[in-house]
Scaffold this motif. Structure first.
Motif, mmCIF file in Angstrom:
data_model
loop_
_atom_site.group_PDB
_atom_site.id
_atom_site.type_symbol
_atom_site.label_atom_id
_atom_site.label_comp_id
_atom_site.label_asym_id
_atom_site.label_seq_id
_atom_site.Cartn_x
_atom_site.Cartn_y
_atom_site.Cartn_z
ATOM 1 N N ARG A 1 0.818 -1.196 0.029
ATOM 2 C CA ARG A 1 0.042 0.068 -0.030
ATOM 3 C C ARG A 1 0.986 1.163 -0.074
ATOM 4 N NH1 ARG A 1 -4.580 -0.404 4.583
ATOM 5 N NH2 ARG A 1 -5.152 1.610 3.412
ATOM 6 N N PHE A 2 2.013 1.196 0.360
ATOM 7 C CA PHE A 2 2.934 2.466 0.396
ATOM 8 C C PHE A 2 3.059 3.343 -0.861
ATOM 9 C CE2 PHE A 2 6.998 4.701 0.094
ATOM 10 C CZ PHE A 2 7.205 5.354 1.450
ATOM 11 N N ARG A 3 2.912 4.234 -1.071
ATOM 12 C CA ARG A 3 2.902 5.158 -2.001
ATOM 13 C C ARG A 3 3.324 6.659 -1.869
ATOM 14 N NH1 ARG A 3 -1.915 7.802 -4.326
ATOM 15 N NH2 ARG A 3 -3.628 7.757 -2.801
ATOM 16 N N HIS A 4 3.792 6.874 -0.535
ATOM 17 C CA HIS A 4 4.141 8.084 -0.210
ATOM 18 C C HIS A 4 5.813 8.520 -0.739
ATOM 19 C CE1 HIS A 4 0.299 8.463 1.593
ATOM 20 N NE2 HIS A 4 0.565 7.238 1.946
ATOM 21 N N ASP A 5 5.986 8.348 -1.772
ATOM 22 C CA ASP A 5 7.368 8.991 -2.337
ATOM 23 C C ASP A 5 7.338 9.466 -3.551
ATOM 24 O OD1 ASP A 5 6.853 6.768 -3.999
ATOM 25 O OD2 ASP A 5 8.407 5.485 -3.212
ATOM 26 N N GLU A 6 8.567 9.708 -4.515
ATOM 27 C CA GLU A 6 8.048 10.564 -5.680
ATOM 28 C C GLU A 6 7.528 9.640 -6.645
ATOM 29 O OE1 GLU A 6 11.934 7.952 -5.325
ATOM 30 O OE2 GLU A 6 10.860 9.388 -4.054
ATOM 31 N N GLN A 7 7.364 8.357 -6.605
ATOM 32 C CA GLN A 7 6.991 7.546 -7.333
ATOM 33 C C GLN A 7 5.485 7.270 -7.272
ATOM 34 O OE1 GLN A 7 9.587 4.057 -6.492
ATOM 35 N NE2 GLN A 7 10.387 4.134 -8.875
ATOM 36 N N GLY A 8 4.838 7.654 -6.449
ATOM 37 C CA GLY A 8 3.235 7.667 -6.324
ATOM 38 C C GLY A 8 2.789 6.298 -6.528
ATOM 39 N N ASP A 9 1.513 6.295 -7.412
ATOM 40 C CA ASP A 9 1.002 4.956 -7.619
ATOM 41 C C ASP A 9 1.652 4.136 -8.460
ATOM 42 O OD1 ASP A 9 -1.464 3.758 -7.246
ATOM 43 O OD2 ASP A 9 -1.821 3.988 -9.305
ATOM 44 N N LEU A 10 2.517 4.579 -9.399
ATOM 45 C CA LEU A 10 3.344 3.813 -10.168
ATOM 46 C C LEU A 10 4.239 2.777 -9.445
ATOM 47 C CD1 LEU A 10 3.843 6.179 -13.298
ATOM 48 C CD2 LEU A 10 1.981 4.570 -12.915
ATOM 49 N N GLY A 11 5.014 3.548 -8.367
ATOM 50 C CA GLY A 11 5.914 2.831 -7.693
ATOM 51 C C GLY A 11 5.133 1.634 -6.855
ATOM 52 N N ARG A 12 3.858 1.972 -6.366
ATOM 53 C CA ARG A 12 3.135 0.815 -5.765
ATOM 54 C C ARG A 12 2.858 -0.230 -6.491
ATOM 55 N NH1 ARG A 12 -2.186 2.261 -2.203
ATOM 56 N NH2 ARG A 12 -2.992 3.197 -3.983
ATOM 57 N N MET A 13 2.554 0.176 -8.056
ATOM 58 C CA MET A 13 2.203 -0.869 -9.016
ATOM 59 C C MET A 13 3.392 -1.810 -9.175
ATOM 60 S SD MET A 13 0.100 1.270 -11.541
ATOM 61 C CE MET A 13 -0.300 0.100 -12.836
ATOM 62 N N ASP A 14 4.822 -1.183 -9.111
ATOM 63 C CA ASP A 14 5.978 -1.789 -9.083
ATOM 64 C C ASP A 14 6.003 -2.921 -8.028
ATOM 65 O OD1 ASP A 14 6.685 -0.840 -11.530
ATOM 66 O OD2 ASP A 14 8.095 0.877 -10.440
ATOM 67 N N ARG A 15 5.781 -2.658 -6.908
ATOM 68 C CA ARG A 15 5.788 -3.375 -5.493
ATOM 69 C C ARG A 15 4.508 -4.487 -5.458
ATOM 70 N NH1 ARG A 15 7.437 1.459 -3.880
ATOM 71 N NH2 ARG A 15 5.099 2.479 -3.374
ATOM 72 N N GLN A 16 3.745 -4.135 -6.200
ATOM 73 C CA GLN A 16 2.538 -5.232 -6.478
ATOM 74 C C GLN A 16 3.037 -6.300 -7.078
ATOM 75 O OE1 GLN A 16 -0.846 -2.936 -7.944
ATOM 76 N NE2 GLN A 16 -1.066 -1.942 -6.160
ATOM 77 N N ARG A 17 3.933 -6.173 -8.314
ATOM 78 C CA ARG A 17 4.434 -7.164 -9.385
ATOM 79 C C ARG A 17 5.262 -7.982 -8.459
ATOM 80 N NH1 ARG A 17 4.405 -2.825 -13.328
ATOM 81 N NH2 ARG A 17 6.573 -2.428 -12.794
ATOM 82 N N LEU A 18 6.150 -7.427 -7.492
ATOM 83 C CA LEU A 18 7.011 -7.958 -6.704
ATOM 84 C C LEU A 18 6.275 -9.238 -5.954
ATOM 85 C CD1 LEU A 18 9.756 -5.431 -5.555
ATOM 86 C CD2 LEU A 18 9.905 -7.187 -7.292
ATOM 87 N N VAL A 19 5.243 -8.693 -5.135
ATOM 88 C CA VAL A 19 4.382 -9.595 -4.352
ATOM 89 C C VAL A 19 3.777 -10.442 -5.226
ATOM 90 C CG1 VAL A 19 2.696 -9.738 -2.665
ATOM 91 C CG2 VAL A 19 4.104 -7.693 -2.549
ATOM 92 N N VAL A 20 3.236 -10.329 -6.200
ATOM 93 C CA VAL A 20 2.608 -11.365 -6.945
ATOM 94 C C VAL A 20 3.632 -12.348 -7.668
ATOM 95 C CG1 VAL A 20 1.199 -11.760 -9.040
ATOM 96 C CG2 VAL A 20 0.550 -9.876 -7.699
ATOM 97 N N SER A 21 4.570 -12.030 -7.975
ATOM 98 C CA SER A 21 5.945 -12.886 -8.526
ATOM 99 C C SER A 21 6.297 -13.721 -7.063
ATOM 100 C CB SER A 21 7.109 -12.088 -8.946
ATOM 101 O OG SER A 21 8.000 -12.968 -9.467
ATOM 102 N N ALA A 22 6.432 -13.444 -6.242
ATOM 103 C CA ALA A 22 6.946 -14.075 -4.774
ATOM 104 C C ALA A 22 5.941 -15.142 -4.516
ATOM 105 C CB ALA A 22 7.131 -13.005 -3.536
ATOM 106 N N LEU A 23 4.562 -14.518 -4.548
ATOM 107 C CA LEU A 23 3.353 -15.477 -4.201
ATOM 108 C C LEU A 23 3.344 -16.565 -5.055
ATOM 109 C CD1 LEU A 23 0.585 -13.052 -3.103
ATOM 110 C CD2 LEU A 23 1.762 -14.684 -1.460
ATOM 111 N N LEU A 24 3.570 -16.390 -6.456
ATOM 112 C CA LEU A 24 3.697 -17.347 -7.505
ATOM 113 C C LEU A 24 4.625 -18.574 -7.090
ATOM 114 C CD1 LEU A 24 2.955 -15.634 -10.892
ATOM 115 C CD2 LEU A 24 1.343 -16.954 -9.474
ATOM 116 N N LYS A 25 5.936 -18.112 -6.831
ATOM 117 C CA LYS A 25 6.612 -18.959 -6.407
ATOM 118 C C LYS A 25 6.477 -19.715 -5.208
ATOM 119 C CE LYS A 25 10.637 -16.136 -8.129
ATOM 120 N NZ LYS A 25 11.916 -15.379 -7.767
#
Length: 283
Positions: A190-214
């Motif tokens: 849920r974190f998005r309080h940096d210069e990347q905003g929502d796009l940064g959060r989407m990058d982190r969502q991808r990391l989590v989904v990839s880790a869950l698939l593993k």
């Protein structure tokens, strides 16, 4: 838009058949939910039935992740399992929607204003292809899921600190490779309080989904899928029946994640920021 190939046949697995039966019988789903699937499989021997299920995992599934209130969607994506991997297309929350019912709104308001069916219809129109199914999950369920699978390994890219008592959100993460679970995993998403905003959060969502698939690829976890879904309880809602859920889980488990983001550009309309697919409409 990307054209994805159909999922290909996979190796028959008696473990999958046991999983489907366990999900059908152990999650309290009514028999009427399974009737279409069972009718299609009647007359087939078990091996042919399994192959038929694996040939046809659910395609183009809309995934919506709601905030703690269960109203606004912090996560919007489509999931498509294919032979080469799992295609995950993320839809920015600020995507511009010109709704015939509600006028000009952001995509993350679709569910709050019109429910799951309207969200599914509008996103289908946006992508130019029909979405067949949906999975609605409250993000607080991530806490439960992270605990249930023993956490997921994430390389946290930087320090993340944020507190918001109104959203019951407290994030305190240090950088580095670590196992995240529970509140820490939810905070990372849920974190998005940096210069990347929502796009940064989407990058982190991808990391989590990839880790869950593993994580799902491990036999210990995939055989516990019925219990995991039961743990999520009312925080997970879907129009997939148990057999379809089992088929989808089997189709995506252990495959590489192929992420993409809905193509577009950021801009403003009537002093409101949006993510526009194609050219922004004139003011």
């Amino acid at each position: 838009m990307p054209k994805w190939g159909a999922a290909q046949p996979q190796k028959k697995s008696l473990g999958f058949f046991s999983l489907a039966i366990a999900m059908a019988g152990g999650l309290g789903f009514g028999a009427f939910l399974l009737e279409p699937s069972l009718n299609a499989l009647r007359g087939l021997d078990p091996g042919a039935a399994i192959q038929q299920l694996l040939l046809q995992p659910p395609q183009d599934v809309l995934i919506l992740g709601t905030d703690e209130s269960g109203v606004l969607t912090d996560v919007m994506a489509t999931l498509h399992p294919a032979r080469e991997g799992v295609h995950l297309m993320q839809i920015p929350r600020d995507t511009f929607i010109d709704s015939a019912v509600h006028g000009e709104i952001k995509a993350n308001a679709l569910f709050a204003l019109g429910g799951i069916q309207e969200a599914e219809t509008e996103v289908s129109n946006l992508l130019g292809r029909p979405l067949q199914h949906h999975i609605l999950i409250n993000l607080k369920a991530i806490r439960k899921l992270g605990d249930a699978v023993g956490g997921v390994e994430i390389n946290v890219p930087k320090a993340m600190y944020y507190n918001d008592s109104r959203q019951n959100l407290a994030i305190a993460l240090e950088p580095g490779l670590q196992t995240l679970r529970g509140n820490d995993l939810e905070g990372f998403l849920r974190f998005r309080h940096d210069e990347q905003g929502d796009l940064g959060r989407m990058d982190r969502q991808r990391l989590v989904v990839s880790a869950l698939l593993k994580k799902l690829a491990s036999p210990q976890v995939i055989t516990q899928l019925p219990q995991l879904i039961s743990v999520l309880g009312g925080d997970l809602k879907t129009d997939l029946n148990p057999i379809e859920l089992a088929s989808l889980a089997t189709a995506v488990a252990g495959k590489p994640l192929i992420p993409s983001r809905l193509p577009g550009t950021s801009g403003y309309r009537n002093n409101i920021s949006y993510w526009f697919v194609g050219s922004p409409p004139p003011n």
